[in-house]
Scaffold this active site. Structure first.
Site, PDB file in Angstrom:
ATOM      1  N   GLU A 149       0.853  -1.189   0.000  1.00  0.00           N
ATOM      2  CA  GLU A 149       0.000   0.000   0.000  1.00  0.00           C
ATOM      3  C   GLU A 149       0.886   1.234   0.000  1.00  0.00           C
ATOM      4  O   GLU A 149       1.906   1.263   0.703  1.00  0.00           O
ATOM      5  CB  GLU A 149      -0.903   0.006   1.237  1.00  0.00           C
ATOM      6  CG  GLU A 149      -1.890  -1.142   1.235  1.00  0.00           C
ATOM      7  CD  GLU A 149      -2.715  -1.169   2.504  1.00  0.00           C
ATOM      8  OE1 GLU A 149      -3.860  -0.720   2.456  1.00  0.00           O
ATOM      9  OE2 GLU A 149      -2.195  -1.613   3.534  1.00  0.00           O
ATOM     10  N   HIS A 189      -6.100 -11.124   5.175  1.00  0.00           N
ATOM     11  CA  HIS A 189      -6.071 -11.026   3.708  1.00  0.00           C
ATOM     12  C   HIS A 189      -4.995 -11.917   3.075  1.00  0.00           C
ATOM     13  O   HIS A 189      -5.265 -12.675   2.148  1.00  0.00           O
ATOM     14  CB  HIS A 189      -5.814  -9.585   3.272  1.00  0.00           C
ATOM     15  CG  HIS A 189      -6.811  -8.604   3.814  1.00  0.00           C
ATOM     16  ND1 HIS A 189      -8.148  -8.896   3.912  1.00  0.00           N
ATOM     17  CD2 HIS A 189      -6.667  -7.346   4.274  1.00  0.00           C
ATOM     18  CE1 HIS A 189      -8.780  -7.852   4.423  1.00  0.00           C
ATOM     19  NE2 HIS A 189      -7.901  -6.903   4.655  1.00  0.00           N
TER      20      HIS A 189
END
Ligand code: NAP
Length: 482
Positions: free
Chosen positions: A216, A240
């Site tokens: 990210e 995730h």
């Protein structure tokens, strides 16, 4: 190719936390997009609930404003917008008090799917489940949707599972991991189990190793307090990345059915070896802008904003094939990709000068969802047999035509699956607990050793030690490309 829309039956959906960020930015826009796609019947009710006191019209105004920002394309159709808003209502209600529930009960429709979305902080999940039962709002057709984080460790996850189980059956509980709603993640299963090509090679005999990267570029703005208690391991790795690992590593289920798929995922988690401390790298961003510690306002914080590790799935299929997982904030780009790194051909008929060439299957989850297979071909020209690697690239948007340029947001798929009663893309209680059982000792080890994360530059690919983790094994990370 126009995607097929399968209409759902009439339903009532109550969103607890309807004035919050997730509801306004993701859930309501997802519902509106499905409405515009014609997936709903006429007779649907969406009821927002939160403590703030709004009248129905004021709440509709708030929703309209959010939709203009987060579903701008669909909002150009003002008839559709107004028609959607007609189906939106609001009830002021405190999850921790008995007031407001009768008002909510009076609005619900008898004898149809009734979904309650818990888009509130995790401390309210238990009280909401209890109140739905004690105020007699639950029916056979009731489902609850529980957001992440599902627990903070194994013990808290077990407690939460037990609380929910007191009031709802497992078949009524939808634990969200929004990664599972992403088109490409579902495509991972389609590619693996819908094609003959890959499955025979999908094992330690042909696969050298697998890399899973969820990078990210953003930091943790707005979530400082939560994040500093959680860190990358709890916030991303336990859920995730673990889910992606499961989908890559699992055995083919007998059918695409919720329990068949989740049984296979659970077996993968249970087959994971515990991770050696020297196979984990933790990092904290600094430089170029405020450092992690400045952002969270905690100059001594030892919470990681980056984690990379090497995991082993101890079973016949994967014995000896490492899985390298990494995730972090404030990295060079936003990029989620799985790279299946095949082994070199066992013998090069072109001699040593031709170099080493291995196939790589890259599954890009975001951005630019698609799949690339790197293959080796002859470099064009008369200069002899020189080999070069080229990508066979399948961008889903290009391959499936312009109407599929905009893949549906994960929440569109997931909310509609709740209404349809399909739990395949939701985590089962035992899966979540198994993932915590693997994660807890890693975190306990850091705490026992007083481990301090390595600093890394904001805008970089992460700490240098993560490169070393690979280098020691004679491997290297694929680039983090936007
Ligand atoms: P948020 O912006 O803080 O919103 C929280 C919502 O809960 C507000 O509507 C708030 O409204 C309501 N609320 C708080 N206390 C309440 C109570 N006692 N009774 C009834 N309603 C109450 O949080 P969020 O970012 O939307 O996150 C919601 C959940 O989704 C959290 O579990 C979070 O971890 C999860 N999640 C969020 C994201 C995201 O991108 N935001 C992503 C993944 C998961 P009032 O204050 O008016 O009551």
């Amino acid at each position: 190719m126009v995607s097929r829309v399968i209409p759902v039956d009439p339903f009532d959906l109550v969103i607890f936390g309807s004035t919050g960020d997730l509801a306004q930015r993701k859930i309501l826009p997802a519902l509106f997009r499905r409405f515009c796609a014609g997936q709903w019947p006429e007779d649907v009710q969406i009821i927002g609930a939160a403590r703030a006191v709004y009248g129905r019209d004021a709440f509709r105004d708030m929703v309209a404003e959010s939709l203009r920002t987060h579903a701008a394309k669909q909002c150009r159709d003002t008839d559709a917008l107004n028609s959607f808003l007609q189906r939106v209502d609001y009830v002021p209600l405190d999850a921790l008090s008995d007031e407001g529930w009768d008002h909510l009960a009076a609005k619900l429709t008898v004898d149809r799917v009734r979904a309650f979305y818990f888009s509130v902080g995790p401390r309210l999940f238990g009280p909401l489940a209890e109140s739905i039962q004690s105020h007699k709002l639950a029916t056979d057709q009731t489902r609850i949707v529980v957001e992440k984080p599902f627990g903070h460790d194994l013990e808290s996850a077990r407690t939460l599972n037990a609380t929910l189980a007191k009031h709802f059956s497992e078949g009524q509980i939808y634990r969200i991991d929004h990664y599972l709603g992403k088109e490409t993640v579902q495509n991972l299963m389609a590619v693996r189990f819908g094609n003959m090509l890959f499955e025979p090679l999908w094992n330690s005999q042909y696969v050298d190793h697998i890399q899973i990267t969820v990078a990210e570029s953003v930091g943790i703005d707005g979530r400082e307090e939560y994040y500093d208690r959680a860190g990358a391991m709890r916030d991303m790795m336990q859920n995730h990345l673990m889910q992606l690992l499961c989908l890559i590593a699992m055995e083919p289920p007998a059918k695409f059915d919720p329990d068949a798929v989740r049984d296979e995922k659970l077996k993968v988690i249970r087959a994971l070896d515990s991770v050696e401390p020297h196979h984990i790298v933790r990092g904290q961003f600094e430089g170029d802008g405020p450092s992690y510690r400045e952002v969270v306002g905690n100059p001594r914080s030892t919470t990681e904003s980056y984690v990379a590790l090497k995991a082993h799935v101890s079973n016949w299929r994967w014995a000896g094939t490492p899985f390298y997982l990494r995730t972090g904030k404030r990295l060079v780009a936003r990029s989620s990709v799985i790279n299946v790194m095949f082994k070199d051909a066992p013998h090069s008929i072109f001699g040593e000068d031709a170099g080493r060439h291995a196939n790589v299957l890259s599954i890009r989850l975001q951005p630019n969802e698609g799949i690339t297979l790197k293959v080796t071909i002859k470099e064009p020209g008369p200069g002899g047999m020189r080999l070069v690697d080229v990508p066979l690239d399948m961008s889903f948007a290009e391959a499936l035509g312009p109407e599929n340029q905009d893949p549906p947001d994960a929440y569109e798929r997931l909310v509609m699956d709740v209404i349809r009663g399909n739990q395949t893309l939701f985590m089962r209680g035992d899966e979540v607990e198994a993932a915590w059982a693997w994660t807890d000792p890693i975190i306990a080890g850091w705490q026992a050793r007083g481990d301090v994360p390595k600093p890394y530059e904001s805008g970089s690919t992460g700490p240098g030690d993560a490169e070393l983790l690979m280098k020691r094994d004679g491997r290297r990370w694929q680039g983090i490309n936007p």
